[in-house]
Motif scaffolding. Structure first.
Motif, PDB file in Angstrom:
ATOM      1  N   PRO A  89     -41.587  79.692  35.797  1.00 25.32           N
ATOM      2  CA  PRO A  89     -42.357  78.820  36.552  1.00 25.32           C
ATOM      3  C   PRO A  89     -42.465  77.140  36.017  1.00 25.32           C
ATOM      4  CG  PRO A  89     -43.488  80.748  35.772  1.00 25.32           C
ATOM      5  CD  PRO A  89     -42.246  80.854  35.100  1.00 25.32           C
ATOM      6  N   MET A  90     -41.986  77.125  34.881  1.00 21.47           N
ATOM      7  CA  MET A  90     -41.809  75.693  34.473  1.00 21.47           C
ATOM      8  C   MET A  90     -40.603  75.010  34.690  1.00 21.47           C
ATOM      9  SD  MET A  90     -43.330  75.885  30.582  1.00 21.47           S
ATOM     10  CE  MET A  90     -43.243  73.920  30.486  1.00 21.47           C
ATOM     11  N   PRO A 135     -45.104  63.256  31.554  1.00 23.84           N
ATOM     12  CA  PRO A 135     -43.966  63.085  30.891  1.00 23.84           C
ATOM     13  C   PRO A 135     -43.582  64.288  29.883  1.00 23.84           C
ATOM     14  CG  PRO A 135     -45.151  60.882  31.137  1.00 23.84           C
ATOM     15  CD  PRO A 135     -45.864  61.967  31.627  1.00 23.84           C
ATOM     16  N   THR A 136     -42.255  64.515  30.021  1.00 25.27           N
ATOM     17  CA  THR A 136     -41.991  65.744  29.153  1.00 25.27           C
ATOM     18  C   THR A 136     -40.684  65.474  28.603  1.00 25.27           C
ATOM     19  OG1 THR A 136     -43.298  67.341  30.595  1.00 25.27           O
ATOM     20  CG2 THR A 136     -41.649  68.284  29.298  1.00 25.27           C
ATOM     21  N   PRO A 181     -36.862  71.821  32.389  1.00 22.88           N
ATOM     22  CA  PRO A 181     -37.799  71.352  33.540  1.00 22.88           C
ATOM     23  C   PRO A 181     -37.112  70.444  34.305  1.00 22.88           C
ATOM     24  CG  PRO A 181     -39.086  72.149  31.741  1.00 22.88           C
ATOM     25  CD  PRO A 181     -37.825  72.035  31.162  1.00 22.88           C
ATOM     26  N   ALA A 182     -37.218  70.305  35.733  1.00 20.88           N
ATOM     27  CA  ALA A 182     -36.929  69.156  36.491  1.00 20.88           C
ATOM     28  C   ALA A 182     -37.828  67.875  36.208  1.00 20.88           C
ATOM     29  CB  ALA A 182     -36.985  69.491  37.886  1.00 20.88           C
ATOM     30  N   GLY A 183     -37.141  66.981  35.889  1.00 19.04           N
ATOM     31  CA  GLY A 183     -37.556  65.664  35.549  1.00 19.04           C
ATOM     32  C   GLY A 183     -37.874  65.194  33.887  1.00 19.04           C
ATOM     33  N   GLU A 195     -35.986  57.145  34.636  1.00 18.44           N
ATOM     34  CA  GLU A 195     -35.195  58.408  34.965  1.00 18.44           C
ATOM     35  C   GLU A 195     -34.996  59.278  33.834  1.00 18.44           C
ATOM     36  OE1 GLU A 195     -33.756  59.770  37.807  1.00 18.44           O
ATOM     37  OE2 GLU A 195     -35.239  58.149  39.000  1.00 18.44           O
ATOM     38  N   PRO A 196     -34.912  60.558  33.709  1.00 20.45           N
ATOM     39  CA  PRO A 196     -34.784  61.331  32.448  1.00 20.45           C
ATOM     40  C   PRO A 196     -33.499  60.948  31.978  1.00 20.45           C
ATOM     41  CG  PRO A 196     -34.586  62.936  34.454  1.00 20.45           C
ATOM     42  CD  PRO A 196     -35.239  61.608  35.182  1.00 20.45           C
TER      43      PRO A 196
END
Length: 335
Positions: A137-138, A145-146, A156-158, A315-316
């Motif tokens: 799910p993550m 911010p991750t 995870p996306a982003g 951007e990541p």
């Protein structure tokens, strides 16, 4: 509150005001900007705070400012000491800026990482560091911010990824053992993303050298997993003269398996770990290990999160940290 009375509850701002003989609003002003009140009253308030053992409420400060100044850190297992350096690196950047790191242990199990992460988000952390395998799910992404610290099976996306170059680290371990003359080298591995990359580096190096690849794989990377995998390795490949463990905790299990078979380290079996954790640094073990420079990962993760907090449009990014080989007493030339 008289000084000689038994304190049966946490002292409040009002208790400080009474003790100092000032108004509660003046105590509040002291806590925010002590330079705005007179020296005499400042000294009285500080004396009362010291005498009462008063600590300002972080929750109240958060409500007043709408900022928690809190960063969530999710790790996979408290029993694995690798995260100590990661946390120290993060705090070296965050503490001076007033940020607090809140830990959550996901431990292997269905939805545990999601539960740990949801718990941190419920505490309104401003950003997350994931040092554990993200759940399905993550992988759709998080809304703060991750940064993912260390290779994982999914990001995870982003999210940003800041990790040790584990492929290179696995190559370093294999190169070291080959240079010592070992040609029967077993590897203890797990199923997580970091283990995959460390295994890939080991395997490619041995294949290039024309040496048989032998892997004892387990689901986890605990001491018990290391023991079970090392037992299998030594029983099915009794000519093994060196073992490369996917982390220092698994290496500890390998020590037990080697000892149980009447063998010694490094005279009969050399052992090299990974992470250069406090375990490896102990004088008792004196374990040769690949330093994944978790403290540097922690520093860079903290800096990246602060940048993302300041500018959510960034951007990541993905960043690899070069590992190093730390020689100690558990590896030697083949005998």
């Amino acid at each position: 509150m008289p000084l000689n009375s038994a304190q049966t509850r946490r002292p409040t701002l009002y208790d400080v005001a009474t003790q100092a003989g000032v108004s509660p609003s003046l105590v509040s002003l002291f806590l925010k900007d002590p330079g705005r009140i007179s020296e005499k009253r400042r000294e009285a308030v500080q004396k009362a705070i010291t005498q009462l053992g008063y600590r300002p409420s972080r929750a109240a400060t958060t409500l007043a400012s709408s900022r928690t100044k809190s960063i969530g850190l999710v790790i996979d297992d408290y029993r694995n000491p690798w995260f100590v350096d990661l946390l120290r690196g993060m705090e070296s950047v965050l503490s001076d800026l007033g940020y607090q790191v809140t830990l959550a242990d996901s431990r292997p199990g269905a939805n545990r990482i999601k539960e740990a992460t949801d718990g941190l988000l419920a505490m309104h952390v401003e950003a997350l560091v994931l040092a554990a395998e993200p759940s399905e799910p993550m992988l759709a992404g998080t809304w703060v911010p991750t940064v993912v610290a260390g290779w994982r099976n999914g990001v995870p996306a982003g999210a940003d990824l800041i990790t040790n170059d584990d492929d290179r680290g696995g190559m370093m371990a294999a190169d070291h053992l080959l240079a010592l003359g070992h040609s029967h080298i077993g590897h203890l591995s797990g199923s997580d993303g970091a283990s995959f990359h460390r295994r890939a580096g080991y395997q490619s190096t041995l294949e290039a050298a024309g040496v048989e690849v032998v892997i004892g794989e387990s689901e986890g990377t605990s001491e018990e997993d290391g023991y079970g995998s090392a037992c299998w390795l030594l029983d099915h490949h009794p000519g093994t003269t060196a073992i490369f463990a996917a982390n220092d905790t698994m290496a500890l299990g390998a020590f037990a398996a080697i000892k149980a078979r009447g063998l010694s380290v490094p005279n009969e079996v050399s052992v090299i770990g990974y992470d250069n954790s406090p375990l490896a640094k102990s004088r008792f073990l004196d374990l040769t290990s690949i330093d994944n420079r978790s403290d540097v990962v922690g520093v860079d993760a903290a800096r990246r999160l602060l940048a993302r907090i300041d500018d959510p449009t960034l951007e990541p990014e993905r960043k690899l940290i070069e590992p190093t080989l730390v020689l100690r007493g558990t590896t030697s030339a083949v005998r």
